[in-house]
Design a protein around this motif. Structure first.
Motif, PDB file in Angstrom:
ATOM      1  N   PRO A  88       0.835  -1.205   0.000  1.00 42.97           N
ATOM      2  CA  PRO A  88       0.000   0.000   0.000  1.00 42.97           C
ATOM      3  C   PRO A  88       0.873   1.259   0.000  1.00 42.97           C
ATOM      4  O   PRO A  88       2.003   1.233   0.489  1.00 42.97           O
ATOM      5  N   VAL A  89       0.356   2.327  -0.579  1.00 50.44           N
ATOM      6  CA  VAL A  89       1.070   3.602  -0.584  1.00 50.44           C
ATOM      7  C   VAL A  89       0.642   4.378   0.649  1.00 50.44           C
ATOM      8  O   VAL A  89      -0.510   4.797   0.749  1.00 50.44           O
ATOM      9  N   GLU A  90       1.561   4.510   1.582  1.00 52.92           N
ATOM     10  CA  GLU A  90       1.300   5.240   2.826  1.00 52.92           C
ATOM     11  C   GLU A  90       2.382   6.307   2.978  1.00 52.92           C
ATOM     12  O   GLU A  90       3.477   6.022   3.478  1.00 52.92           O
ATOM     13  N   PRO A  91       2.090   7.540   2.506  1.00 49.44           N
ATOM     14  CA  PRO A  91       3.134   8.575   2.510  1.00 49.44           C
ATOM     15  C   PRO A  91       3.594   8.955   3.912  1.00 49.44           C
ATOM     16  O   PRO A  91       2.795   9.093   4.829  1.00 49.44           O
ATOM     17  N   GLU A  92       4.912   9.108   4.029  1.00 50.85           N
ATOM     18  CA  GLU A  92       5.514   9.571   5.285  1.00 50.85           C
ATOM     19  C   GLU A  92       5.175  11.041   5.525  1.00 50.85           C
ATOM     20  O   GLU A  92       4.978  11.451   6.652  1.00 50.85           O
ATOM     21  N   PHE A  93       5.167  11.824   4.431  1.00 51.71           N
ATOM     22  CA  PHE A  93       4.862  13.252   4.518  1.00 51.71           C
ATOM     23  C   PHE A  93       4.610  13.798   3.126  1.00 51.71           C
ATOM     24  O   PHE A  93       4.841  13.119   2.129  1.00 51.71           O
ATOM     25  N   ARG A  94       4.157  15.057   3.066  1.00 55.81           N
ATOM     26  CA  ARG A  94       4.014  15.789   1.806  1.00 55.81           C
ATOM     27  C   ARG A  94       5.287  16.609   1.621  1.00 55.81           C
ATOM     28  O   ARG A  94       5.736  17.293   2.537  1.00 55.81           O
ATOM     29  N   VAL A  95       5.857  16.544   0.430  1.00 52.44           N
ATOM     30  CA  VAL A  95       7.118  17.212   0.139  1.00 52.44           C
ATOM     31  C   VAL A  95       6.935  18.724   0.090  1.00 52.44           C
ATOM     32  O   VAL A  95       6.027  19.227  -0.575  1.00 52.44           O
TER      33      VAL A  95
END
Length: 192
Positions: A88-95
């Motif tokens: 799954p795509v689970e972003p660490e943060f927004r760039v």
């Protein structure tokens, strides 16, 4: 608290990919080494800038007498990666910010991405928000992603990224704005 660094020195895979339909796609930068996968969310424009910046570094290196870094002009076929993002795509943060560099000791492109920082200080302006850029620059980020890739992988990364960016909505031939499947209000001036 020290910055958490999600480091990938020789990743098995590094790609930009999307989730969603053209017009409502979300973009992600994703790196993987073995079972460890890190994804960060970024904007379409950031994706394009990242790819163009890497291409510029590679082209400058290629133009160096003798091409000592062996920078390929085109993407090596064996490095093409058209597979979807690892799930799954689970972003660490927004760039929020990105830096690019070149490490001649390892012959690698260095990509560093940092989270979007929201800094409000001082008296609000007309919009009710004052951003203190000096305060934002002084903040140490809670986390960051550092990716180091060899030149062939970097060429493959830029090719894929520019294809992903270009695969969105078609552009209006008159005004250049993206056209939605359910219609388009052309921004072309009537006097053209």
């Amino acid at each position: 608290m020290p910055t958490i660094v999600h480091g990938f020195d020789w990743p098995d895979r590094v790609v930009v990919g999307t989730i969603g339909s053209p017009g409502s796609r979300s973009f992600y930068l994703q790196a993987r080494t073995g079972p460890r996968v890190v994804s960060v969310a970024l904007e379409k424009e950031q994706s394009a800038l990242l790819a163009r910046g890497i291409d510029e570094i590679l082209d400058d290196l290629r133009a160096t007498d003798g091409n000592p870094a062996n920078v390929p002009e085109l993407t090596p076929v064996e490095l093409i990666d058209d597979a979807p993002l690892d799930q799954p795509v689970e972003p660490e943060f927004r760039v929020g910010a990105m830096t690019l560099g070149w490490d001649p000791s390892t012959v690698q492109i260095v990509i560093e991405v940092y989270p979007l920082v929201d800094v409000e200080q001082g008296d609000p302006d007309d919009d009710g928000l004052v951003v203190d850029l000096d305060a934002a620059a002084a903040l140490e980020p809670a986390e960051m992603v550092s990716i180091r890739i060899p030149v062939g992988t970097a060429r493959a990364f830029t090719k894929r990224t520019l294809e992903v960016v270009g695969a969105g909505r078609p552009l209006c031939p008159l005004c250049g704005a993206p056209m939605d499947p359910d219609g388009h209000v052309c921004g072309r001036p009537d006097d053209l």
